[in-house]
Enzyme design. Structure first.
Site, PDB file in Angstrom:
ATOM      1  N   GLU A 246       0.845  -1.188   0.000  1.00  0.00           N
ATOM      2  CA  GLU A 246       0.000   0.000   0.000  1.00  0.00           C
ATOM      3  C   GLU A 246       0.880   1.238   0.000  1.00  0.00           C
ATOM      4  O   GLU A 246       1.947   1.260   0.621  1.00  0.00           O
ATOM      5  CB  GLU A 246      -0.911  -0.013   1.234  1.00  0.00           C
ATOM      6  N   SER A 247       0.462   2.265  -0.744  1.00  0.00           N
ATOM      7  CA  SER A 247       1.180   3.533  -0.814  1.00  0.00           C
ATOM      8  C   SER A 247       2.596   3.290  -1.352  1.00  0.00           C
ATOM      9  O   SER A 247       2.747   2.741  -2.442  1.00  0.00           O
ATOM     10  CB  SER A 247       1.185   4.193   0.572  1.00  0.00           C
ATOM     11  N   ALA A 248       3.634   3.682  -0.607  1.00  0.00           N
ATOM     12  CA  ALA A 248       4.995   3.392  -1.066  1.00  0.00           C
ATOM     13  C   ALA A 248       5.206   1.903  -1.249  1.00  0.00           C
ATOM     14  O   ALA A 248       5.993   1.479  -2.102  1.00  0.00           O
ATOM     15  CB  ALA A 248       6.007   3.952  -0.066  1.00  0.00           C
ATOM     16  N   HIS A 495      -6.301   8.780   1.468  1.00  0.00           N
ATOM     17  CA  HIS A 495      -5.149   7.891   1.345  1.00  0.00           C
ATOM     18  C   HIS A 495      -4.876   7.217   2.689  1.00  0.00           C
ATOM     19  O   HIS A 495      -4.822   7.856   3.732  1.00  0.00           O
ATOM     20  CB  HIS A 495      -3.922   8.688   0.911  1.00  0.00           C
TER      21      HIS A 495
END
Length: 579
Positions: A246-248, A495
């Site tokens: 997730e995300s990075a 986010h």
């Protein structure tokens, strides 16, 4: 449960020097201890009665001293009897906060800092209680009673945190593992610690010349190799590994798909066989030694006092104790700052690990061909738009984006891109909001832009590239709106809001059991629809460009056509929009 047997409770030898320290509750562990023997040692785990955990197993030599910044070195010492029963040390954090304005004059309010801290917890997980530069470890969790020979599929987690934070400790897979058992689809959960910030993603010509670029991605890859070598002893099947982030972590998953020009084999076998990306896909980036990366390196060297003509700067940085290096490495802008998503540290093309920008590698077909799931939250950009202060005109936004993001684009290009976004408050993010105000002029507009150019529309661009260049790849995409509250939530479905939904919440909640079921089906069969029953048939994206739409009480389908003019511009100008 087919293929599952009770684990043997064996008594091993006393721990030897250099192995994990026996915990205070050693007698309790001895009474029902879990031993797994792998080539590097005997790993002793713990159980809560349903899930067995083996925490902080080293997979590489300590990346300290002369190994700081360098690619990981496979573990060269024998662990003996290693107690993997306590919290694993996290890798040190990179810069998180500040500066909060185009100069350092403005101080963020406590309320803004509190919100940013909450968001960082969402994307980076619970804050660890201990950090160490010697942090390259793996954590394994499995249903109780599993042992070698069970051949369960493996879900390999890569945490997010803006490439400046995160840890395996922050993401407990217990509820996920329990859900697999409940669905009669048991699996092994694995999480990898990798270096972040200046330790894992230091840019610059000096790093490039040495061949040490993207050490954090190499850490992740070595973690996958550890799984290939060892997971069978824990009851996992190295031939059924799905990577998820997730995300990075999601950006890292995509990078693993194009790493070494798409070569994801090890000892002539594929390291993973499916990929899931939550809020992150291909991120177009400039080279490691480009102006952006070099500016970060030079700033760190200057802060560290390593500009001497008598010693090369890399050697000087390596000789610093970790406290002094941390002060220097974290003197550059953080993720919650005025520059925001123009990250100081992130994967960049280095000619070896990433031979080109990730989107370009996909366009060249240099991609590990496995089924993929990728999706986004409706309001990705809201938490990254707290500290820009005034984005009330086109010119201010163009100046901001040109300075911090799109140095390769002309002013006319950036102006055209900004012009595809309405300046009406009601059209910004959080989208579909009934709130008539915003924190500062243009906040909701810049939130929409930031969310799209890194997450929402970049996801669609990535899918379009795959459909054109690699049509044989199966792909599914989703859109999450489960925090929509009649347009009254000032952050929307932001986010990181999917972390609590998937990792922490109860299966009594619709988005949680729904999301977990689709993912576990995908882990087992390579298709999110096949396995346990699902509420809505999730079509492949290439069929009609439809998204599975996650909502609070039910799922649906949504056409992937929102903000079409912004998408068209980004797709046509992607080579000029590199970070």
């Amino acid at each position: 449960m087919k293929g599952v047997t009770l684990a043997a409770l064996t008594v091993g030898l006393l721990p030897i020097a250099g192995a994990g320290t026996a915990p205070a509750a050693e007698a309790e562990v001895q009474a029902g201890r879990l031993n797994v023997t792998i080539p590097s040692g005997t790993i002793i785990g713990s159980t809560d009665g349903e899930v067995e955990s083996f925490k902080g197993i080293p997979y590489a030599d300590p990346p300290i001293g002369d190994l700081r910044f360098r690619p990981p070195v496979r573990l060269s010492t024998h662990l003996g009897e290693f107690y993997a029963t306590e919290e694993a040390a996290a890798c040190h954090e990179g810069p998180v906060f500040g500066p909060f304005a185009d100069t350092n004059d403005t101080i963020a309010t406590l309320a803004e800092i509190d919100v940013a801290n909450a968001v960082f917890k969402d994307i980076a997980g619970d804050k660890p209680t201990k950090y160490d530069e010697d942090c390259l470890t793996i954590t394994v969790q499995r249903p109780e009673g599993i042992e070698a020979g069970a051949n369960l599929p493996v879900l390999f987690w890569i945490y997010g945190g803006g490439f400046v934070g995160g840890s395996t400790t922050g993401f407990d897979g217990t509820e996920l593992v329990k859900t697999g058992v409940q669905l009669n689809q048991p699996f092994i959960f694995v999480a990898v610690n990798y270096r972040v910030g200046g330790w894992g993603f230091m840019p610059g010509e000096e790093i490039l010349r040495e061949g040490s670029g993207n050490a954090g991605l190499r850490d992740q890859r070595m973690g996958l190799e550890w799984v290939a070598d060892n997971i069978a002893e824990f009851g996992g099947d190295p031939g059924r590994v799905t990577i998820w982030g997730e995300s990075a972590g999601a950006i890292s998953v995509f990078d693993q798909l194009v790493l070494f020009d798409g070569n994801a084999t090890y000892n002539d076998r594929e390291l993973f066989h499916g990929a899931i990306m939550n809020s992150g896909t291909a991120l177009p980036t400039d080279p490691l030694d480009g102006p952006k990366g070099q500016a970060i390196y030079d700033a760190v060297v200057k802060k560290a006092g390593c500009e001497s003509e008598h010693e090369d700067s890399l050697s000087c940085l390596r000789k610093l104790d970790n406290d002094n290096f941390t002060a220097a490495a974290n003197s550059v802008p953080g993720i919650f700052s005025y520059p925001s998503l123009a990250l100081s540290y992130l994967p960049r093309p280095d000619g070896t690990v990433l031979t080109d920008s990730p989107d370009a590698l996909a366009r060249q077909g240099k991609f590990h061909k496995v089924p993929v799931i990728m999706g986004t939250q409706e309001d990705e950009g809201t938490p990254f738009s707290f500290f820009q202060n005034d984005m009330g005109t086109d010119d201010k936004i163009v100046t901001y984006l040109s300075k911090y993001y799109f140095g390769n684009a002309t002013s006319d290009q950036v102006s055209e891109f900004v012009g595809t976004y309405s300046d009406k408050i009601s059209d910004g993010s959080p989208f579909r909001s009934n709130l008539p105000y915003e924190l500062y002029p243009g906040k909701r507009r810049i939130a929409a832009i930031l969310g799209d150019m890194v997450f929402n529309l970049m996801r669609r661009i990535t899918l379009q590239i795959l459909s054109e260049e690699l049509p044989e790849i199966s792909s599914w995409s989703y859109f999450s709106s489960y925090n929509y509250n009649f347009g009254l939530n000032p952050m929307g479905t932001m986010h990181g809001s999917d972390i609590a939904v998937l990792f922490e919440n109860s299966n009594d909640e619709h988005p949680t059991i729904s999301g977990r079921t689709y993912y576990i089906n995908f882990l087992y069969t390579g298709d999110p629809n096949i396995g346990s029953n699902v509420e809505v048939l999730w079509p492949q994206w290439t069929e009609d460009h439809q998204l599975l739409w996650f909502n609070k009480t039910e799922n649906g389908l949504k056409n992937d056509t929102y903000r079409e003019s912004s998408y068209d511009f980004m797709f046509e100008n992607i080579d000029s929009l590199r970070f």
